[in-house]
Motif scaffolding. Structure first.
Motif, PDB file in Angstrom:
ATOM      1  N   ALA A  88       0.819  -1.218   0.000  1.00  0.00           N
ATOM      2  CA  ALA A  88       0.000   0.000   0.000  1.00  0.00           C
ATOM      3  C   ALA A  88       0.850   1.265   0.000  1.00  0.00           C
ATOM      4  O   ALA A  88       0.492   2.256  -0.647  1.00  0.00           O
ATOM      5  CB  ALA A  88      -0.951  -0.004   1.191  1.00  0.00           C
ATOM      6  N   GLU A  95       0.587   4.107  -2.828  1.00  0.00           N
ATOM      7  CA  GLU A  95       0.305   5.536  -2.648  1.00  0.00           C
ATOM      8  C   GLU A  95       1.131   6.354  -3.623  1.00  0.00           C
ATOM      9  O   GLU A  95       0.641   7.329  -4.203  1.00  0.00           O
ATOM     10  CB  GLU A  95       0.592   5.951  -1.214  1.00  0.00           C
ATOM     11  N   LYS A  96       2.376   5.960  -3.836  1.00  0.00           N
ATOM     12  CA  LYS A  96       3.242   6.661  -4.793  1.00  0.00           C
ATOM     13  C   LYS A  96       2.739   6.467  -6.218  1.00  0.00           C
ATOM     14  O   LYS A  96       2.718   7.404  -7.009  1.00  0.00           O
ATOM     15  CB  LYS A  96       4.689   6.191  -4.660  1.00  0.00           C
ATOM     16  N   PHE A 155      -0.288   5.942  -7.047  1.00  0.00           N
ATOM     17  CA  PHE A 155      -1.553   6.678  -7.167  1.00  0.00           C
ATOM     18  C   PHE A 155      -1.323   8.137  -7.566  1.00  0.00           C
ATOM     19  O   PHE A 155      -2.243   8.787  -8.068  1.00  0.00           O
ATOM     20  CB  PHE A 155      -2.367   6.587  -5.873  1.00  0.00           C
ATOM     21  N   ASN A 156      -0.117   8.642  -7.394  1.00  0.00           N
ATOM     22  CA  ASN A 156       0.181  10.001  -7.856  1.00  0.00           C
ATOM     23  C   ASN A 156      -0.114  10.156  -9.341  1.00  0.00           C
ATOM     24  O   ASN A 156      -0.462  11.246  -9.793  1.00  0.00           O
ATOM     25  CB  ASN A 156       1.635  10.378  -7.552  1.00  0.00           C
ATOM     26  N   LYS A 172      -3.966  10.972  -9.472  1.00  0.00           N
ATOM     27  CA  LYS A 172      -4.518  12.099  -8.715  1.00  0.00           C
ATOM     28  C   LYS A 172      -5.059  13.233  -9.564  1.00  0.00           C
ATOM     29  O   LYS A 172      -5.897  13.993  -9.095  1.00  0.00           O
ATOM     30  CB  LYS A 172      -3.460  12.663  -7.768  1.00  0.00           C
ATOM     31  N   TYR A 189      -3.317  -0.119  -2.069  1.00  0.00           N
ATOM     32  CA  TYR A 189      -3.520   1.229  -1.527  1.00  0.00           C
ATOM     33  C   TYR A 189      -5.013   1.575  -1.509  1.00  0.00           C
ATOM     34  O   TYR A 189      -5.534   2.064  -0.496  1.00  0.00           O
ATOM     35  CB  TYR A 189      -2.736   2.232  -2.370  1.00  0.00           C
TER      36      TYR A 189
END
Length: 124
Positions: free
Chosen positions: A24, A28-29, A31-32, A35, A120
């Protein structure tokens, strides 16, 4: 009897998709990359794409206030659920998974990135 229970437990453990093993924090990285069009977390709102809270395991096309493409609306009516397998296929090549999707993102090329971003998203 114990051997049967152990074999059943082992079979169940092996049946868990590999995607559940994603990282996760790394997701998160990844998911950049998402965004610009999507949001997650407390107060997440729809953008160009829908907010993604609760997406993993959810029926497709259910985010209030978001206007989905005809293709996604049809898939949702047909019972599409965003389980890990469908999310992985969509994230790899959205236009191949769903002809007519409004999602313009080309997809994630690396399997570990897909696994990580799904991991994530499971946190929301």
């Amino acid at each position: 009897m114990k051997a049967g229970l152990i074999l059943t437990a082992l079979a169940a453990a092996l049946a868990v998709p590999a995607l559940a093993d994603g990282d996760a924090a790394k997701g998160e990285k990844v998911f950049n990359k998402c965004k610009a069009c999507h949001a997650v977390g407390e107060g997440a709102a729809n953008k160009v794409g829908p907010q993604l809270n609760g997406i993993v395991g959810a029926p497709a096309g259910q985010v209030d206030g978001f206007k989905y493409s005809d293709a996604l609306t049809e898939a949702a009516a047909g019972g599409l659920v965003w389980d890990e397998e469908n999310l992985a296929a969509f994230l790899a090549k959205p236009k191949d998974f769903m002809k007519g999707t409004k999602m313009t993102f080309a997809g994630l090329r690396k399997e570990d990135e897909i696994e990580n971003v799904i991991s994530y998203l499971q946190g929301f």
